[in-house]
Motif scaffolding. Sequence first.
Motif, mmCIF file in Angstrom:
data_model
loop_
_atom_site.group_PDB
_atom_site.id
_atom_site.type_symbol
_atom_site.label_atom_id
_atom_site.label_comp_id
_atom_site.label_asym_id
_atom_site.label_seq_id
_atom_site.Cartn_x
_atom_site.Cartn_y
_atom_site.Cartn_z
ATOM 1 N N PHE A 56 57.385 -18.404 -20.342
ATOM 2 C CA PHE A 56 58.867 -18.491 -20.193
ATOM 3 C C PHE A 56 59.349 -19.422 -19.253
ATOM 4 O O PHE A 56 61.047 -19.169 -18.807
ATOM 5 N N GLY A 109 60.215 -22.304 -18.573
ATOM 6 C CA GLY A 109 61.010 -23.468 -19.138
ATOM 7 C C GLY A 109 62.520 -22.559 -19.554
ATOM 8 O O GLY A 109 63.448 -23.607 -19.522
ATOM 9 N N GLY A 110 62.112 -22.292 -20.752
ATOM 10 C CA GLY A 110 63.278 -21.671 -21.482
ATOM 11 C C GLY A 110 64.640 -20.475 -19.518
ATOM 12 O O GLY A 110 65.489 -20.781 -20.376
ATOM 13 N N SER A 132 55.171 -23.639 -27.572
ATOM 14 C CA SER A 132 55.845 -23.404 -25.817
ATOM 15 C C SER A 132 57.392 -23.912 -26.646
ATOM 16 O O SER A 132 57.752 -23.059 -26.161
ATOM 17 N N LEU A 133 57.877 -24.734 -27.468
ATOM 18 C CA LEU A 133 59.193 -24.775 -27.119
ATOM 19 C C LEU A 133 59.975 -24.260 -27.978
ATOM 20 O O LEU A 133 60.899 -23.729 -27.192
ATOM 21 N N ASN A 191 59.482 -21.145 -26.086
ATOM 22 C CA ASN A 191 61.238 -20.941 -24.763
ATOM 23 C C ASN A 191 62.492 -21.536 -25.138
ATOM 24 O O ASN A 191 63.085 -20.682 -24.233
ATOM 25 N N VAL A 229 63.857 -18.366 -26.146
ATOM 26 C CA VAL A 229 63.867 -17.261 -24.658
ATOM 27 C C VAL A 229 65.211 -17.743 -24.147
ATOM 28 O O VAL A 229 66.019 -17.200 -23.640
ATOM 29 N N MET A 230 65.160 -19.265 -24.066
ATOM 30 C CA MET A 230 66.280 -19.489 -23.736
ATOM 31 C C MET A 230 67.990 -19.065 -23.783
ATOM 32 O O MET A 230 68.463 -18.562 -23.491
#
Length: 334
Positions: free
Chosen positions: A30, A32-33, A144-145, A148, A151-152
């Motif tokens: 996570f 990246g997020g 995954s994008l 994330n 999460v962002m």
Amino acid sequence: MNLKEQYWKYSLIVIILFMGVIIFRQITPFLGGLLGAFTIYILVRTQMHHLTEKKKMKRSISALLITAETIFVFLVPLGLTIWMIVNKLQDINLAPQTFVEPIQQVAGFIKEKTGYDVLGKDTLSFIVSILPRIGQLIMSSISSLAVNLFVMIFVLYFMLIEGKKMEAYINDILPFNETNTREVIHEINMIVRSNAIGIPLLAIIQGGIAMIGYLIFGAPNVLLLGFLTCFATIIPMVGTALVWFPVASYLAISGDWFHAIGLFAYGAIVVSQSDNLIRFILQKKMADTHPLITIFGVVIGLPLFGFMGIIFGPLLLSLFFLFVNMFKKEYLDS
């Protein structure tokens, strides 16, 4: 400090480091997020301050408004872009022979001219076997994008609400004096802002310039190639050549030598040189960062942070040199 207090102090440091390593290993998917939330927070913190301090709005309402703004400004265009790319890819025949045949034509052309066979049976088998893995990697990256991005947005909302406390806490635990702390925070803000705004702007400009060339010289799927060129700008050293060079080669293999040579010249002279010019102008305008720090920062950052490495790789390298300079001024020059 007596022996018992020293034992408590260093035991606590060991516990913090041990638990920190475990938490970091588990939170890596996570990352990246989290880095994306930190980047957007730096971009919108002034706006948050204006709403809460000047307009006297509640922090929760201000955070909700800015989070909604982030979704519409950043995520909606990104989602539309991905949707357009997926639609274009659906129209492409993904059978292995579709990809192998052009490679065989190039290998045959090289063998005819040089007598050297660059494509053996083992190489061909490897290419065929790796194609399904590429499809799996693309699907995994999309999943995954999506995670994330969620999460962002989630983390950004709470960062906005607790922004003042978070910044004060970070200022307190940074191991610098007041002057150096301000310098570090200024460097972080400057690098993150310049890369978060400058890199997408550079990608859009270069993608537009490349699309003009694709249109002039009759390349297929101009819109898709333009999007791919935008993303290729973040790749160090190779950059946009990762897209326009194979397209020019494809035109040459198809027998359209006039357009192939024209696209190659356009890519090498116009697209590649505009990259250097625009990057130089943006860096001087937004942050006076040396181009080598940006290039090697991206090389370092991409394996560490994934896509967000284009922002945090140069930041990592810039902070390293900043800390070295601090050490020199504080402990060597005096």
